[in-house]
Design a protein around this motif. Structure first.
Motif, PDB file in Angstrom:
ATOM      1  N   ILE A   5     -43.575 -13.447  28.505  1.00  0.00           N
ATOM      2  CA  ILE A   5     -43.666 -13.155  29.940  1.00  0.00           C
ATOM      3  C   ILE A   5     -43.107 -11.775  30.265  1.00  0.00           C
ATOM      4  CG2 ILE A   5     -41.477 -14.323  30.453  1.00  0.00           C
ATOM      5  CD1 ILE A   5     -42.730 -15.192  33.130  1.00  0.00           C
ATOM      6  N   GLY A   6     -42.032 -11.367  29.598  1.00  0.00           N
ATOM      7  CA  GLY A   6     -41.462 -10.046  29.846  1.00  0.00           C
ATOM      8  C   GLY A   6     -42.393  -8.934  29.413  1.00  0.00           C
ATOM      9  N   GLU A   7     -43.059  -9.130  28.274  1.00  0.00           N
ATOM     10  CA  GLU A   7     -44.004  -8.125  27.769  1.00  0.00           C
ATOM     11  C   GLU A   7     -45.199  -8.000  28.715  1.00  0.00           C
ATOM     12  OE1 GLU A   7     -43.255  -8.695  22.962  1.00  0.00           O
ATOM     13  OE2 GLU A   7     -44.733  -9.964  24.002  1.00  0.00           O
ATOM     14  N   PHE A   8     -45.700  -9.154  29.165  1.00  0.00           N
ATOM     15  CA  PHE A   8     -46.847  -9.128  30.074  1.00  0.00           C
ATOM     16  C   PHE A   8     -46.459  -8.495  31.418  1.00  0.00           C
ATOM     17  CE2 PHE A   8     -49.911 -11.092  33.044  1.00  0.00           C
ATOM     18  CZ  PHE A   8     -51.101 -10.752  32.408  1.00  0.00           C
ATOM     19  N   GLU A  32     -50.323 -20.014  28.043  1.00  0.00           N
ATOM     20  CA  GLU A  32     -49.788 -21.051  27.153  1.00  0.00           C
ATOM     21  C   GLU A  32     -48.303 -21.223  27.433  1.00  0.00           C
ATOM     22  OE1 GLU A  32     -48.866 -21.418  22.403  1.00  0.00           O
ATOM     23  OE2 GLU A  32     -50.787 -20.517  23.014  1.00  0.00           O
ATOM     24  N   VAL A  33     -47.828 -22.457  27.388  1.00  0.00           N
ATOM     25  CA  VAL A  33     -46.402 -22.760  27.526  1.00  0.00           C
ATOM     26  C   VAL A  33     -45.973 -23.559  26.301  1.00  0.00           C
ATOM     27  CG1 VAL A  33     -44.619 -23.905  28.894  1.00  0.00           C
ATOM     28  CG2 VAL A  33     -46.544 -22.789  30.045  1.00  0.00           C
ATOM     29  N   ASP A  34     -44.967 -23.076  25.597  1.00  0.00           N
ATOM     30  CA  ASP A  34     -44.479 -23.772  24.405  1.00  0.00           C
ATOM     31  C   ASP A  34     -43.885 -25.118  24.823  1.00  0.00           C
ATOM     32  OD1 ASP A  34     -42.539 -24.613  22.286  1.00  0.00           O
ATOM     33  OD2 ASP A  34     -43.263 -22.761  21.346  1.00  0.00           O
ATOM     34  N   PRO A  35     -44.399 -26.219  24.308  1.00  0.00           N
ATOM     35  CA  PRO A  35     -43.925 -27.541  24.747  1.00  0.00           C
ATOM     36  C   PRO A  35     -42.484 -27.830  24.341  1.00  0.00           C
ATOM     37  CG  PRO A  35     -45.407 -27.750  22.871  1.00  0.00           C
ATOM     38  CD  PRO A  35     -45.455 -26.313  23.286  1.00  0.00           C
ATOM     39  N   THR A  37     -39.912 -25.194  23.671  1.00  0.00           N
ATOM     40  CA  THR A  37     -38.946 -24.231  24.228  1.00  0.00           C
ATOM     41  C   THR A  37     -39.175 -23.952  25.710  1.00  0.00           C
ATOM     42  OG1 THR A  37     -40.328 -22.323  23.669  1.00  0.00           O
ATOM     43  CG2 THR A  37     -38.787 -23.109  21.978  1.00  0.00           C
ATOM     44  N   GLY A  38     -40.385 -24.231  26.208  1.00  0.00           N
ATOM     45  CA  GLY A  38     -40.710 -23.916  27.593  1.00  0.00           C
ATOM     46  C   GLY A  38     -41.034 -22.452  27.813  1.00  0.00           C
ATOM     47  N   TYR A  39     -41.065 -21.661  26.743  1.00  0.00           N
ATOM     48  CA  TYR A  39     -41.394 -20.242  26.876  1.00  0.00           C
ATOM     49  C   TYR A  39     -42.829 -20.089  27.386  1.00  0.00           C
ATOM     50  CZ  TYR A  39     -37.173 -18.992  24.231  1.00  0.00           C
ATOM     51  OH  TYR A  39     -35.882 -18.823  23.812  1.00  0.00           O
ATOM     52  N   ARG A  40     -42.995 -19.123  28.261  1.00  0.00           N
ATOM     53  CA  ARG A  40     -44.322 -18.857  28.822  1.00  0.00           C
ATOM     54  C   ARG A  40     -44.952 -17.680  28.089  1.00  0.00           C
ATOM     55  NH1 ARG A  40     -43.862 -19.803  35.353  1.00  0.00           N
ATOM     56  NH2 ARG A  40     -42.328 -21.487  35.293  1.00  0.00           N
ATOM     57  N   TYR A  41     -46.209 -17.853  27.773  1.00  0.00           N
ATOM     58  CA  TYR A  41     -46.965 -16.786  27.120  1.00  0.00           C
ATOM     59  C   TYR A  41     -48.219 -16.496  27.949  1.00  0.00           C
ATOM     60  CZ  TYR A  41     -44.026 -17.754  23.061  1.00  0.00           C
ATOM     61  OH  TYR A  41     -42.946 -17.934  22.229  1.00  0.00           O
ATOM     62  N   TYR A  42     -48.502 -15.213  28.069  1.00  0.00           N
ATOM     63  CA  TYR A  42     -49.717 -14.786  28.766  1.00  0.00           C
ATOM     64  C   TYR A  42     -50.662 -14.151  27.760  1.00  0.00           C
ATOM     65  CZ  TYR A  42     -47.501 -15.680  33.265  1.00  0.00           C
ATOM     66  OH  TYR A  42     -46.903 -16.290  34.337  1.00  0.00           O
ATOM     67  N   LEU A  43     -51.939 -14.207  28.081  1.00  0.00           N
ATOM     68  CA  LEU A  43     -52.958 -13.644  27.214  1.00  0.00           C
ATOM     69  C   LEU A  43     -53.346 -12.259  27.718  1.00  0.00           C
ATOM     70  CD1 LEU A  43     -55.209 -16.811  26.813  1.00  0.00           C
ATOM     71  CD2 LEU A  43     -53.265 -16.077  25.398  1.00  0.00           C
ATOM     72  N   LEU A  44     -53.688 -11.404  26.804  1.00  0.00           N
ATOM     73  CA  LEU A  44     -54.040 -10.033  27.176  1.00  0.00           C
ATOM     74  C   LEU A  44     -55.230  -9.999  28.127  1.00  0.00           C
ATOM     75  CD1 LEU A  44     -53.206  -7.108  26.683  1.00  0.00           C
ATOM     76  CD2 LEU A  44     -54.843  -7.026  24.786  1.00  0.00           C
TER      77      LEU A  44
END
Length: 208
Positions: A5-8, A32-35, A37-44
């Motif tokens: 999330i910070g990178e995005f 995507e959300v890691d089930p 850790t709860g970390y949020r990921y965004y796609l380019l």
């Protein structure tokens, strides 16, 4: 390509808090959300959607409406109609601001005129005919002329007249009450001004 999330946020030039807020509004959810850790990921490939959100928001369109525009996949013609409506709204707001500035300018000119020190030296002179916007009223005391100036200012603004200094106050009677006329010179001929607002003060060959 997955981005934290910070990178995005850095790539999209927004804050992490903004992305979380957009996700809460269901405006732009993480890819995507890691089930665990709860970390949020965004796609380019979500970056263009973020840019569209920011562009529409920058044009003053509320986020709830932005959400509908993006999720409903509206046609270019519908988008054009919405933007034209927003354009008209902003133009109206700008015109209202310009009208307010004009009212302020009129009041400032009146205050400037009334704050000038009075010259009590007697001067005999010739005064040409003068076209003015004016309001007449009765007052109990000369110091109570303020409401007449306020009324004249509102009439000038409503009629969109272009006036100039110096402003004049004429006394037509002193008994049983003081009858005053407040005047603001009008430079150009006026054809569509309200009846009774604009008149021509006659030429005075000798005035003190």
């Amino acid at each position: 390509m997955k981005l934290k999330i910070g990178e995005f946020a850095r790539l999209g030039q927004v804050t992490v808090q903004t992305l979380r807020y957009y996700a809460d509004l269901d405006l732009l959810r993480p890819g995507e959300v890691d089930p665990f850790t709860g970390y949020r990921y965004y796609l380019l490939d979500q970056l263009p959607a973020l840019h569209r959100i920011l562009a529409l928001k920058d044009m003053g369109i509320p986020l709830e409406q932005v959400k509908r525009l993006l999720h409903d996949n509206i046609s270019p013609e519908e988008m054009r109609r919405i933007l034209l409506l927003k354009q008209d709204e902003i133009r109206s707001q700008v015109q209202n601001s310009l009208d307010q500035l004009e009212r302020i300018d009129i009041r400032l000119k009146m205050l400037e005129h009334k704050s000038k020190p009075t010259n009590y030296e007697i001067d005999i002179k010739h005064v040409d005919a003068l076209q003015v916007a004016s309001v007449t009223g009765e007052v109990p005391d000369y110091r109570d002329v303020g409401p007449l100036w306020m009324e004249l200012s509102e009439c000038i603004q409503a009629s969109k007249l272009q006036v100039d200094a110096p402003y004049l106050t004429l006394c037509h009677a002193t008994e049983p009450r003081i009858k005053l006329e407040v005047c603001a010179p009008v430079g150009n001929p006026i054809d569509d001004a309200p009846q009774g607002l604009v008149r021509v003060l006659p030429e005075v060959k000798t005035m003190l």
